[in-house]
Design a protein around this motif. Structure first.
Motif, PDB file in Angstrom:
ATOM      1  N   GLY A 132     -22.026 -58.199 -10.280  1.00 52.46           N
ATOM      2  CA  GLY A 132     -21.366 -58.680  -9.073  1.00 52.46           C
ATOM      3  C   GLY A 132     -21.589 -60.144  -8.761  1.00 52.46           C
ATOM      4  O   GLY A 132     -22.419 -60.806  -9.365  1.00 52.46           O
ATOM      5  N   GLU A 133     -20.816 -60.627  -7.796  1.00 53.64           N
ATOM      6  CA  GLU A 133     -20.848 -62.039  -7.404  1.00 53.64           C
ATOM      7  C   GLU A 133     -21.429 -62.140  -5.983  1.00 53.64           C
ATOM      8  O   GLU A 133     -20.769 -61.774  -5.012  1.00 53.64           O
ATOM      9  CB  GLU A 133     -19.415 -62.598  -7.464  1.00 53.64           C
ATOM     10  CG  GLU A 133     -19.221 -63.929  -6.787  1.00 53.64           C
ATOM     11  CD  GLU A 133     -20.207 -65.015  -7.249  1.00 53.64           C
ATOM     12  OE1 GLU A 133     -20.450 -65.162  -8.455  1.00 53.64           O
ATOM     13  OE2 GLU A 133     -20.729 -65.717  -6.364  1.00 53.64           O
TER      14      GLU A 133
ATOM     15  N   ASN B 235     -24.334 -62.647 -25.182  1.00 53.14           N
ATOM     16  CA  ASN B 235     -24.730 -61.282 -25.521  1.00 53.14           C
ATOM     17  C   ASN B 235     -23.470 -60.474 -25.790  1.00 53.14           C
ATOM     18  O   ASN B 235     -22.530 -60.521 -24.995  1.00 53.14           O
ATOM     19  CB  ASN B 235     -25.533 -60.664 -24.374  1.00 53.14           C
ATOM     20  CG  ASN B 235     -26.879 -61.347 -24.205  1.00 53.14           C
ATOM     21  OD1 ASN B 235     -27.674 -61.394 -25.136  1.00 53.14           O
ATOM     22  ND2 ASN B 235     -27.120 -61.916 -23.029  1.00 53.14           N
TER      23      ASN B 235
ATOM     24  N   GLY C   2     -25.151 -60.291 -18.660  1.00 51.65           N
ATOM     25  CA  GLY C   2     -23.768 -59.941 -18.947  1.00 51.65           C
ATOM     26  C   GLY C   2     -23.562 -58.563 -19.516  1.00 51.65           C
ATOM     27  O   GLY C   2     -22.429 -58.147 -19.750  1.00 51.65           O
TER      28      GLY C   2
ATOM     29  N   GLU D 110     -25.703 -72.627 -15.516  1.00 52.22           N
ATOM     30  CA  GLU D 110     -25.781 -71.679 -16.620  1.00 52.22           C
ATOM     31  C   GLU D 110     -24.608 -71.949 -17.554  1.00 52.22           C
ATOM     32  O   GLU D 110     -23.483 -72.211 -17.107  1.00 52.22           O
ATOM     33  CB  GLU D 110     -25.707 -70.239 -16.092  1.00 52.22           C
ATOM     34  CG  GLU D 110     -26.924 -69.828 -15.292  1.00 52.22           C
ATOM     35  CD  GLU D 110     -26.600 -68.769 -14.269  1.00 52.22           C
ATOM     36  OE1 GLU D 110     -25.860 -69.078 -13.306  1.00 52.22           O
ATOM     37  OE2 GLU D 110     -27.068 -67.632 -14.439  1.00 52.22           O
TER      38      GLU D 110
ATOM     39  N   SER E 273     -27.121 -66.577  -8.392  1.00 47.21           N
ATOM     40  CA  SER E 273     -26.230 -67.137  -9.401  1.00 47.21           C
ATOM     41  C   SER E 273     -24.794 -66.912  -8.959  1.00 47.21           C
ATOM     42  O   SER E 273     -24.423 -65.803  -8.574  1.00 47.21           O
ATOM     43  CB  SER E 273     -26.467 -66.458 -10.752  1.00 47.21           C
ATOM     44  OG  SER E 273     -25.502 -66.887 -11.692  1.00 47.21           O
TER      45      SER E 273
ATOM     46  N   SER F  14     -22.682 -70.839 -12.647  1.00 47.04           N
ATOM     47  CA  SER F  14     -22.189 -70.474 -13.978  1.00 47.04           C
ATOM     48  C   SER F  14     -21.069 -71.420 -14.366  1.00 47.04           C
ATOM     49  O   SER F  14     -19.943 -71.283 -13.900  1.00 47.04           O
ATOM     50  CB  SER F  14     -21.682 -69.027 -13.965  1.00 47.04           C
ATOM     51  OG  SER F  14     -22.756 -68.152 -13.755  1.00 47.04           O
TER      52      SER F  14
ATOM     53  N   HIS G 131     -20.291 -72.827 -17.906  1.00 53.73           N
ATOM     54  CA  HIS G 131     -19.728 -72.283 -19.157  1.00 53.73           C
ATOM     55  C   HIS G 131     -18.728 -73.178 -19.876  1.00 53.73           C
ATOM     56  O   HIS G 131     -18.365 -72.901 -21.018  1.00 53.73           O
ATOM     57  CB  HIS G 131     -19.097 -70.902 -18.958  1.00 53.73           C
ATOM     58  CG  HIS G 131     -20.015 -69.891 -18.346  1.00 53.73           C
ATOM     59  ND1 HIS G 131     -21.353 -69.815 -18.647  1.00 53.73           N
ATOM     60  CD2 HIS G 131     -19.789 -68.915 -17.415  1.00 53.73           C
ATOM     61  CE1 HIS G 131     -21.906 -68.829 -17.946  1.00 53.73           C
ATOM     62  NE2 HIS G 131     -20.987 -68.278 -17.192  1.00 53.73           N
TER      63      HIS G 131
ATOM     64  N   GLY H  48     -27.522 -59.824 -11.474  1.00 54.22           N
ATOM     65  CA  GLY H  48     -27.093 -58.561 -12.068  1.00 54.22           C
ATOM     66  C   GLY H  48     -25.579 -58.406 -11.914  1.00 54.22           C
ATOM     67  O   GLY H  48     -24.827 -59.365 -12.042  1.00 54.22           O
TER      68      GLY H  48
ATOM     69  N   THR I 126     -23.198 -70.197 -20.950  1.00 52.40           N
ATOM     70  CA  THR I 126     -23.221 -69.198 -22.015  1.00 52.40           C
ATOM     71  C   THR I 126     -22.414 -69.731 -23.198  1.00 52.40           C
ATOM     72  O   THR I 126     -21.238 -70.089 -23.038  1.00 52.40           O
ATOM     73  CB  THR I 126     -22.624 -67.868 -21.504  1.00 52.40           C
ATOM     74  OG1 THR I 126     -23.467 -67.362 -20.465  1.00 52.40           O
ATOM     75  CG2 THR I 126     -22.542 -66.837 -22.622  1.00 52.40           C
TER      76      THR I 126
ATOM     77  N   PHE J  82     -16.045 -62.322 -20.938  1.00 51.64           N
ATOM     78  CA  PHE J  82     -17.224 -62.104 -21.788  1.00 51.64           C
ATOM     79  C   PHE J  82     -18.274 -61.230 -21.114  1.00 51.64           C
ATOM     80  O   PHE J  82     -19.321 -60.954 -21.689  1.00 51.64           O
ATOM     81  CB  PHE J  82     -17.843 -63.458 -22.163  1.00 51.64           C
ATOM     82  CG  PHE J  82     -18.079 -64.358 -20.979  1.00 51.64           C
ATOM     83  CD1 PHE J  82     -19.253 -64.261 -20.258  1.00 51.64           C
ATOM     84  CD2 PHE J  82     -17.107 -65.275 -20.575  1.00 51.64           C
ATOM     85  CE1 PHE J  82     -19.469 -65.066 -19.149  1.00 51.64           C
ATOM     86  CE2 PHE J  82     -17.311 -66.081 -19.465  1.00 51.64           C
ATOM     87  CZ  PHE J  82     -18.498 -65.975 -18.744  1.00 51.64           C
TER      88      PHE J  82
HETATM   89  N1  SAH Z   1     -21.559 -63.260 -10.811  1.00 50.06           N
HETATM   90  C1  SAH Z   1     -22.607 -64.179 -10.944  1.00 50.06           C
HETATM   91  C2  SAH Z   1     -23.956 -63.594 -11.270  1.00 50.06           C
HETATM   92  C3  SAH Z   1     -24.074 -62.506 -12.314  1.00 50.06           C
HETATM   93  S1  SAH Z   1     -23.939 -62.856 -14.010  1.00 50.06           S
HETATM   94  C4  SAH Z   1     -22.254 -65.242 -11.969  1.00 50.06           C
HETATM   95  O1  SAH Z   1     -21.278 -65.060 -12.679  1.00 50.06           O
HETATM   96  O2  SAH Z   1     -22.942 -66.250 -11.997  1.00 50.06           O
HETATM   97  C5  SAH Z   1     -25.401 -63.742 -14.501  1.00 50.06           C
HETATM   98  C6  SAH Z   1     -25.121 -64.723 -15.655  1.00 50.06           C
HETATM   99  O3  SAH Z   1     -24.861 -64.038 -16.901  1.00 50.06           O
HETATM  100  C7  SAH Z   1     -23.909 -65.596 -15.391  1.00 50.06           C
HETATM  101  O4  SAH Z   1     -24.182 -66.918 -15.718  1.00 50.06           O
HETATM  102  C8  SAH Z   1     -22.894 -65.010 -16.342  1.00 50.06           C
HETATM  103  O5  SAH Z   1     -21.877 -65.905 -16.666  1.00 50.06           O
HETATM  104  C9  SAH Z   1     -23.755 -64.670 -17.533  1.00 50.06           C
HETATM  105  N2  SAH Z   1     -23.109 -63.765 -18.478  1.00 50.06           N
HETATM  106  C10 SAH Z   1     -22.109 -62.892 -18.238  1.00 50.06           C
HETATM  107  N3  SAH Z   1     -21.764 -62.240 -19.374  1.00 50.06           N
HETATM  108  C11 SAH Z   1     -22.560 -62.715 -20.348  1.00 50.06           C
HETATM  109  C12 SAH Z   1     -22.711 -62.418 -21.740  1.00 50.06           C
HETATM  110  N4  SAH Z   1     -21.958 -61.495 -22.346  1.00 50.06           N
HETATM  111  N5  SAH Z   1     -23.631 -63.095 -22.440  1.00 50.06           N
HETATM  112  C13 SAH Z   1     -24.428 -64.013 -21.826  1.00 50.06           C
HETATM  113  N6  SAH Z   1     -24.341 -64.334 -20.524  1.00 50.06           N
HETATM  114  C14 SAH Z   1     -23.413 -63.688 -19.784  1.00 50.06           C
END
Ligand code: SAH
Ligand code: SF4
Length: 350
Positions: free
Chosen positions: A167-168, A298, A344, A264, A199, A222, A224, A165, A266, A124
């Motif tokens: 990356g991990e 998103n 995302g 988090e 994150s 994260s 989910h 932003g 989503t 996603f």
């Molecule tokens: N790699 C790390 C940090 C970056 S992403 C991580 O995954 O936590 C920051 C947040 O945005 C994460 O919780 C991720 O799962 C979420 N995210 C990624 N794609 C998304 C999307 N399309 N809509 C909403 N949240 C999203």
């Protein structure tokens, strides 16, 4: 000390004052210059050796001949009506990353990238869909904050930094921890550790290491999905780091740091927002002082949702379902969607 005492072409932006002192010693410059050099880059935000006016010209030239100084190039900047701005920053190797500036009444948050792309491929996420190039250096991370600080109106300051932003962060561990210590350094912007949040997608060994790092940064995980099977469908790396190990690492982080962990979540309608999901999530976080940040999905090019699904309403509903079960839950106001800068959506396109 011989002049070969430091690696050729070292990036001085990524070095602490004691490391700079070693570079300066090799150039026969006095140690007190190290603090001036550090403050010039990290407090005054100089972007070139020539701009380091606190140093004598001869030393600037000697440094320029042997070292480099990372400064990102702002290739593009788009601002939404509410002041949220997305930046595309060019790196020295021609690649690019995106960062987001989120202003509020009493704070300015920078959402920064820790990698060019991401190897973990969450379906996603636009970053995951784009593949992986490399991790960023500490200098490339802090300079995202510095370029955004330099672009703020007079009197406004970056107050918070979130590694959310591209990356991990916990898969680029050493550079990320170095960047945190640079941002927190008293000779630099001196950003409080408690104003910095990482994150993670759930890299268990990284969480364990961070718990022992002696830092006071916040951690967001994260999640989910509330079960191993469902989570592994949305977050592929969950197959390697299963949910029970992740929750154990989260508890250990709370014990070791005294800080709370947030989760988090989503909401992908129809995939992770049933009443049974709310029940399972409530059971999973029971006894853990925590907050669940519910994020409306998103839209990204590579992930299809039911046509006509109201993503915001689905997230709202799930927040209410969690609260009804005694879970502290909040809807994350994901700002920047107008400029493709919401959670995302960062893909680093030119
Ligand atoms: N790699 C790390 C940090 C970056 S992403 C991580 O995954 O936590 C920051 C947040 O945005 C994460 O919780 C991720 O799962 C979420 N995210 C990624 N794609 C998304 C999307 N399309 N809509 C909403 N949240 C999203
Ligand atoms: Fe990588 Fe995080 Fe996106 Fe997953 S959600 S692909 S871990 S940036």
């Amino acid at each position: 000390m011989p002049t070969s005492a430091f690696p050729d072409n070292v990036d001085v932006k990524g070095l602490f004052p004691d490391e700079l002192a070693a570079v300066l010693a090799a150039l026969d410059a006095p140690a007190y210059r190290a603090k001036q050099l550090f403050a010039g880059m990290h407090r005054r935000l100089a972007t070139s050796f020539a701009a380091l006016s606190e140093l004598p010209a001869a030393l600037r030239e000697a440094l320029a001949a042997r070292c480099r100084l990372t400064a990102l190039e702002t290739r593009r900047r788009v601002e939404a009506p509410d002041g949220t701005a997305k930046y595309l920053f060019g790196l020295a190797d021609g690649r690019a990353v995106e960062s987001v500036r989120i202003p509020e009444a009493d704070r300015v948050t920078v959402c920064l990238s820790s990698m060019v792309g991401c190897p973990f491929g969450c379906g996603f996420c636009a970053t995951g869909q784009a593949g992986f190039a490399r991790g960023l250096s500490a200098a490339e991370m802090v300079d995202q904050v510095y370029r955004i600080q330099a672009d703020l109106p007079a009197g406004r300051h970056v107050t918070n930094v979130v590694y959310m932003g591209m990356g991990e962060p916990l898969a680029n561990y050493d550079a990320v921890v170095r960047s945190i210590r640079l941002l927190n350094h008293p000779l630099g912007l001196h950003l409080g550790q408690r104003r910095i949040t990482l994150s993670t997608v759930g890299i268990v060994p990284g969480i364990e290491r961070l718990a022992d790092e002696g830092l006071q940064v916040g951690l967001a995980i994260s999640l989910h999905a509330p079960t191993q099977a469902a989570r592994a469908r949305l977050v592929p790396i969950a197959k390697k780091y299963p949910l029970d190990a992740l929750m154990a690492a989260a508890r250990r982080f709370v014990r070791r740091t005294g800080r709370k962990v947030t989760f988090e979540y989503t909401v992908a309608p129809g995939r992770n927002d049933s009443d049974a999901d709310a029940d399972a999530l409530a059971a999973l976080v029971r006894g853990l002082r925590t907050l669940v940040n519910v994020i409306p999905l998103n839209p990204t090019p590579g992930f299809t949702t039911a046509p006509g699904a109201d993503l915001r309403a689905a997230a709202d509903r799930f927040v209410r379902a969690l609260r009804a079960r005694g879970v502290e839950a909040a809807l994350r106001q994901s700002r920047g969607a107008e400029v493709g800068g919401a959670c995302g959506q960062l893909a680093g396109e030119a």
